[in-house]
Design a protein around this motif. Structure first.
Motif, short mmCIF file in Angstrom:
data_model
loop_
_atom_site.label_atom_id
_atom_site.label_comp_id
_atom_site.label_asym_id
_atom_site.label_seq_id
_atom_site.Cartn_x
_atom_site.Cartn_y
_atom_site.Cartn_z
N ASN A 8 -0.95 3.65 -8.68
CA ASN A 8 -1.11 2.55 -7.75
C ASN A 8 -2.58 2.19 -7.60
O ASN A 8 -3.47 2.94 -8.00
CB ASN A 8 -0.53 2.93 -6.38
CG ASN A 8 0.98 2.94 -6.40
OD1 ASN A 8 1.62 1.94 -6.71
ND2 ASN A 8 1.56 4.09 -6.08
N ASN A 9 -2.81 1.02 -7.00
CA ASN A 9 -4.19 0.60 -6.74
C ASN A 9 -4.77 1.28 -5.51
O ASN A 9 -5.97 1.28 -5.32
CB ASN A 9 -4.25 -0.92 -6.56
CG ASN A 9 -3.99 -1.65 -7.86
OD1 ASN A 9 -4.33 -1.16 -8.93
ND2 ASN A 9 -3.38 -2.81 -7.77
N GLU A 10 -3.89 1.82 -4.63
CA GLU A 10 -4.33 2.41 -3.37
C GLU A 10 -3.93 3.88 -3.28
O GLU A 10 -2.91 4.29 -3.82
CB GLU A 10 -3.73 1.65 -2.18
CG GLU A 10 -4.13 0.20 -2.10
CD GLU A 10 -3.51 -0.52 -0.92
OE1 GLU A 10 -3.92 -1.66 -0.67
OE2 GLU A 10 -2.63 0.06 -0.24
N PHE A 14 4.09 0.11 7.94
CA PHE A 14 2.85 -0.53 7.52
C PHE A 14 2.96 -1.08 6.10
O PHE A 14 1.97 -1.53 5.53
CB PHE A 14 1.70 0.47 7.60
CG PHE A 14 1.50 1.02 8.98
CD1 PHE A 14 0.80 0.29 9.93
CD2 PHE A 14 2.02 2.25 9.34
CE1 PHE A 14 0.62 0.80 11.21
CE2 PHE A 14 1.84 2.76 10.61
CZ PHE A 14 1.13 2.03 11.56
N ASN A 15 4.18 -1.03 5.54
CA ASN A 15 4.43 -1.58 4.20
C ASN A 15 3.48 -0.97 3.17
O ASN A 15 2.91 -1.65 2.32
CB ASN A 15 4.29 -3.11 4.21
CG ASN A 15 4.89 -3.74 2.96
OD1 ASN A 15 5.82 -3.20 2.37
ND2 ASN A 15 4.33 -4.86 2.54
N LEU A 16 3.32 0.35 3.25
CA LEU A 16 2.44 1.06 2.34
C LEU A 16 3.26 1.79 1.28
O LEU A 16 4.20 2.51 1.60
CB LEU A 16 1.58 2.07 3.10
CG LEU A 16 0.55 1.49 4.08
CD1 LEU A 16 -0.10 2.61 4.86
CD2 LEU A 16 -0.50 0.67 3.35
N THR A 17 2.92 1.61 0.03
CA THR A 17 3.57 2.31 -1.07
C THR A 17 2.52 2.98 -1.96
O THR A 17 2.64 3.01 -3.18
CB THR A 17 4.43 1.35 -1.91
OG1 THR A 17 3.59 0.29 -2.38
CG2 THR A 17 5.59 0.80 -1.11
N CYS A 18 1.47 3.46 -1.34
CA CYS A 18 0.33 4.01 -2.07
C CYS A 18 0.59 5.42 -2.57
O CYS A 18 1.52 6.10 -2.13
CB CYS A 18 -0.90 3.99 -1.18
SG CYS A 18 -0.63 4.82 0.40
N ASP A 19 -0.25 5.85 -3.52
CA ASP A 19 -0.30 7.27 -3.89
C ASP A 19 -0.93 8.04 -2.73
O ASP A 19 -1.52 7.45 -1.83
CB ASP A 19 -1.13 7.47 -5.15
CG ASP A 19 -0.47 6.90 -6.39
OD1 ASP A 19 0.74 6.59 -6.32
OD2 ASP A 19 -1.16 6.76 -7.42
N LYS A 26 -8.66 0.97 -3.80
CA LYS A 26 -8.80 1.10 -2.35
C LYS A 26 -8.40 2.51 -1.92
O LYS A 26 -7.43 3.08 -2.44
CB LYS A 26 -7.93 0.08 -1.61
CG LYS A 26 -8.04 0.16 -0.09
CD LYS A 26 -7.16 -0.88 0.59
CE LYS A 26 -7.76 -2.26 0.45
NZ LYS A 26 -6.99 -3.27 1.25
N ILE A 27 -9.17 3.06 -0.97
CA ILE A 27 -8.89 4.39 -0.41
C ILE A 27 -8.61 4.25 1.07
O ILE A 27 -9.41 3.64 1.80
CB ILE A 27 -10.09 5.34 -0.64
CG1 ILE A 27 -10.37 5.49 -2.14
CG2 ILE A 27 -9.82 6.71 -0.02
CD1 ILE A 27 -11.64 6.26 -2.45
N ASP A 77 -14.25 0.38 -1.67
CA ASP A 77 -13.29 -0.19 -0.71
C ASP A 77 -12.57 0.94 0.01
O ASP A 77 -11.60 1.51 -0.51
CB ASP A 77 -12.30 -1.09 -1.44
CG ASP A 77 -11.47 -1.95 -0.48
OD1 ASP A 77 -11.58 -1.74 0.75
OD2 ASP A 77 -10.74 -2.83 -0.95
N VAL A 78 -13.03 1.26 1.20
CA VAL A 78 -12.47 2.38 1.98
C VAL A 78 -12.07 1.87 3.36
O VAL A 78 -12.87 1.24 4.05
CB VAL A 78 -13.49 3.53 2.13
CG1 VAL A 78 -12.87 4.67 2.94
CG2 VAL A 78 -13.95 4.02 0.76
#
Length: 283
Positions: A185-187, A207-212, A234-235, A258-259
């Motif tokens: 993922n990008n995040e 929060f509609n988050l699907t990040c690693d 993004k982190i 991008d944090v």
């Protein structure tokens, strides 16, 4: 802080990192760096993270955090103390020693689904019992006595062990990466411990988050993940609101572009789990 407090409470690893010095090889307690005062092909500076000291096998010189700064910058003691005063966090050496369990003998007896009533009660008290698929029930023997706890696997096949009374690591200390898809993922969301990660799993859909996800399993393990973190656009930080958490957050913010610091969401609590527990109990 006086000299002795500086020596005891400022991490020698962090001081070396501030000069862009990193280990060539390491194990759970010690690491080898190239010498501070000369060029060499084989590293001779042995750093003991528990004692918070270093020893140069080439010259026989011992270092603490103050003399490390003096050697690198060729400054006086007072100037070194001024430099180290900017390290506004405390490293509890004893806690770190307990966490890495450097030479403790143990034997894992059984790894299974979480079924024991005491462990289910513990997860219920942390409001994360819905997330048992991420953890295991680990029975182990240590110093001739048998124990059990919630086990969370790290990337070196060690287990972070937690129950009402215990916090330790069986095996090598390491981070845990969780990839949510076959493609990176990008995040990525970053957590200190796995209970915080389990709390996040309960609320991520809001929060509609699907990040690693990256679980450090100790703030001291950040160095293990620094290269991979650079691959993300993004982190998202979900670190603790204590000195160590704030220091790691500031370090990541300085080194990556991008944090987003999500700890503001639970700014009046120690960590995301404390916040989540109170929110659930208020319902």
């Amino acid at each position: 802080m006086n000299c002795e407090k500086i020596k005891q409470n400022v991490s020698i690893r962090s001081v070396l990192e501030s000069f862009s010095l990193f280990p060539v090889k390491e194990n759970r307690r010690t690491a080898f760096y190239f010498a501070l005062d000369r060029e060499e092909k084989i590293p001779s500076l042995c750093v003991d993270f528990i004692r918070n000291t270093a020893f140069d096998f080439g010259t026989g010189v011992s270092y603490d955090v103050i003399s490390v700064v003096q050697q690198i910058t060729k400054c006086s003691v007072s100037e070194a103390l001024k430099y180290l005063s900017s390290f506004n966090f405390l490293l509890n050496i004893q806690t770190f020693a307990e966490e890495i369990q450097s030479e403790t003998s143990y034997r894992i007896l059984k790894v299974d689904e979480v079924r024991h009533p005491a462990l289910i009660e513990y997860l219920n008290s942390r409001k994360v019992s819905e997330q048992t698929r991420w953890v295991r029930e680990v029975h182990y023997e240590m110093d001739g006595r048998k124990y059990f706890g919630i086990g969370f696997k790290n990337d070196s096949d060690g287990f972070e062990i937690r129950n009402k009374y215990t916090k330790l690591c069986l095996g090598s200390k390491d981070v845990t990466w969780i990839n949510n898809s076959n493609i990176m993922n990008n995040e990525v969301a970053v957590f200190e411990g796995f209970i915080d990660y389990l709390s996040f799993r309960n609320i991520e859909s809001q929060f509609n988050l699907t990040c690693d996800c990256l679980v450090l399993n100790s703030t001291a393990m950040l160095f293990k993940a620094e290269k991979v973190l650079k691959e993300y656009l993004k982190i998202l930080l979900f670190l603790d609101n204590d000195d160590n958490g704030k220091f790691v957050a500031s370090k990541i913010k300085k080194e990556y572009d991008d944090v987003e610091d999500w700890s503001i969401m639970y700014q009046n609590f120690k960590d995301i789990n404390d916040w989540y527990v109170e929110a659930k109990e208020a319902l």
